[in-house]
Design a protein around this motif. Structure first.
Motif, PDB file in Angstrom:
ATOM      1  N   ARG A   1      20.687  42.973   9.135  1.00  0.00           N
ATOM      2  CA  ARG A   1      20.919  42.051  10.252  1.00  0.00           C
ATOM      3  C   ARG A   1      20.044  42.428  11.448  1.00  0.00           C
ATOM      4  N   SER A   2      19.979  43.716  11.769  1.00  0.00           N
ATOM      5  CA  SER A   2      19.138  44.162  12.882  1.00  0.00           C
ATOM      6  C   SER A   2      17.680  43.773  12.658  1.00  0.00           C
ATOM      7  N   SER A   3      17.196  43.953  11.433  1.00  0.00           N
ATOM      8  CA  SER A   3      15.810  43.582  11.131  1.00  0.00           C
ATOM      9  C   SER A   3      15.568  42.102  11.358  1.00  0.00           C
ATOM     10  N   ARG A   4      16.497  41.260  10.886  1.00  0.00           N
ATOM     11  CA  ARG A   4      16.302  39.825  11.042  1.00  0.00           C
ATOM     12  C   ARG A   4      16.301  39.414  12.513  1.00  0.00           C
ATOM     13  N   LEU A   5      17.163  40.036  13.310  1.00  0.00           N
ATOM     14  CA  LEU A   5      17.192  39.706  14.736  1.00  0.00           C
ATOM     15  C   LEU A   5      15.944  40.223  15.446  1.00  0.00           C
ATOM     16  N   ARG A   6      15.480  41.403  15.083  1.00  0.00           N
ATOM     17  CA  ARG A   6      14.235  41.920  15.683  1.00  0.00           C
ATOM     18  C   ARG A   6      13.073  40.982  15.352  1.00  0.00           C
ATOM     19  N   ASN A   7      12.991  40.567  14.101  1.00  0.00           N
ATOM     20  CA  ASN A   7      11.902  39.667  13.705  1.00  0.00           C
ATOM     21  C   ASN A   7      11.980  38.333  14.433  1.00  0.00           C
ATOM     22  N   MET A   8      13.189  37.813  14.612  1.00  0.00           N
ATOM     23  CA  MET A   8      13.345  36.575  15.359  1.00  0.00           C
ATOM     24  C   MET A   8      12.852  36.749  16.787  1.00  0.00           C
ATOM     25  N   ALA A   9      13.202  37.881  17.420  1.00  0.00           N
ATOM     26  CA  ALA A   9      12.774  38.130  18.796  1.00  0.00           C
ATOM     27  C   ALA A   9      11.259  38.214  18.897  1.00  0.00           C
ATOM     28  N   VAL A  10      10.628  38.825  17.920  1.00  0.00           N
ATOM     29  CA  VAL A  10       9.163  38.898  17.921  1.00  0.00           C
ATOM     30  C   VAL A  10       8.567  37.501  17.840  1.00  0.00           C
ATOM     31  N   ARG A  11       9.150  36.645  16.995  1.00  0.00           N
ATOM     32  CA  ARG A  11       8.600  35.296  16.836  1.00  0.00           C
ATOM     33  C   ARG A  11       8.715  34.475  18.117  1.00  0.00           C
ATOM     34  N   VAL A  12       9.819  34.631  18.857  1.00  0.00           N
ATOM     35  CA  VAL A  12       9.994  33.795  20.045  1.00  0.00           C
ATOM     36  C   VAL A  12       9.342  34.400  21.289  1.00  0.00           C
ATOM     37  N   SER A  13       8.871  35.624  21.187  1.00  0.00           N
ATOM     38  CA  SER A  13       8.163  36.227  22.314  1.00  0.00           C
ATOM     39  C   SER A  13       6.724  35.716  22.353  1.00  0.00           C
ATOM     40  N   GLU A  14       6.058  35.948  23.469  1.00  0.00           N
ATOM     41  CA  GLU A  14       4.673  35.508  23.621  1.00  0.00           C
ATOM     42  C   GLU A  14       3.764  36.625  24.124  1.00  0.00           C
ATOM     43  N   SER A  15       4.312  37.787  24.392  1.00  0.00           N
ATOM     44  CA  SER A  15       3.527  38.896  24.923  1.00  0.00           C
ATOM     45  C   SER A  15       2.687  39.535  23.820  1.00  0.00           C
TER      46      SER A  15
END
Length: 287
Positions: free
Chosen positions: A99-113
């Motif tokens: 679950r942590s991995s999936r949420l981290r990956n989601m955060a990376v996708r929605v970030s722009e930095s």
């Protein structure tokens, strides 16, 4: 944007509509995944705000299906560079490294930095953490750089025991501590841990970098995302998402450099080193 993030996401694979409004381009997105620990989250938020990296940063907080955390984020005046989203859970979704991995990956996708750093909700950084990592990345040209850490008990006292805290059996924990001492990672009388990622071909390699020590190029994380597949062997070995990321970086022969500075304040008590009580009633290593 202070306190305006208000999206509910059915699952980490779903599209996320994050805080509205115009966003300023920044060098680093700090990602914090959090659940059921609003007091610790408040400490992590304060720690992040002490950072002053060149190019600025934003702090993206992902609340993992937790009403108390949602209330804290909704009800307080947050700094302008903090945005958050609420990630809901679908049937069968539980806490754990997957679950942590999936949420981290989601955060990376929605970030722009261009750069991503991860601050777990129960940890803190020294004020020069991000600035020193960016300086290291710019000096070396590497897309993967990391710091080192100081280790603490949950009450804030230094961890000085000659035992590996991620090993349940005391004899095995003592043996692993001795191995890490011989490899220069730990030393008696100090809570500093000199984590590193030895390249392929190194005899008796050290492969130990916590998620909170990394600064990673977003393009690299899009190509090598956190793996979310965990099984019984991972549970027995306490293999977490940061361990699998390190293995993937080594396998890809990605150049890695280290600041040599222990700028992560790492607090014990998370699921990887808690052997005495349930970390979360929904927790499953393999789900």
């Amino acid at each position: 944007m202070a306190g305006t993030g208000n999206s509910a996401v059915a699952g980490p694979g779903s599209a996320a509509s994050v805080a509205p409004g115009r966003r300023t381009a920044v060098a680093v997105t700090v990602v914090t995944i959090t659940r059921t620990r609003p007091a610790l989250l408040a400490r992590a938020l304060a720690s992040a705000q002490a950072q002053s990296p060149p190019g600025g940063f934003e702090h993206l907080v992902v609340a993992d299906d937790c009403d108390d955390t949602h209330a804290l984020l909704r009800g307080r005046e947050l700094p302008g560079n903090v945005r958050w989203l609420l990630a809901g859970r679908g049937p069968g979704e539980v806490s754990g490294p997957g679950r942590s991995s999936r949420l981290r990956n989601m955060a990376v996708r929605v970030s722009e930095s261009p750069w991503i750093a991860f601050l777990d909700d129960d940890n803190e950084w020294e004020p020069d953490h991000l600035a020193s990592l960016l300086a290291c990345a710019r000096r070396t040209g590497h897309r993967a750089v990391h710091s080192q850490l100081r280790m603490f008990h949950p009450d804030g006292t230094p961890y000085l025991e000659p035992l590996d805290p991620w090993t349940a059996d005391e004899d095995a924990a003592r043996a692993e501590y001795a191995r890490m001492r011989a490899r220069g990672v730990v030393a008696p009388g100090t809570c500093v841990r000199r984590d590193r990622l030895d390249p392929l071909g190194t005899p008796d390699p050290v492969v130990s970098v916590d998620t909170g020590e990394w600064l990673l190029a977003r393009e690299l994380l899009l190509r090598l995302p956190f793996r979310d597949d965990f099984d019984a062997a991972d549970e027995a070995a306490r293999t977490g998402e940061d361990d699998k990321l390190a293995a993937d970086l080594r396998r890809a022969r990605e150049p890695v450099s280290c600041t040599g500075l222990p700028t992560l304040r790492y607090y014990l008590g998370g699921y990887s080193n808690n052997f005495t009580s349930a970390f979360d009633p929904t927790f499953s290593w393999r789900a």
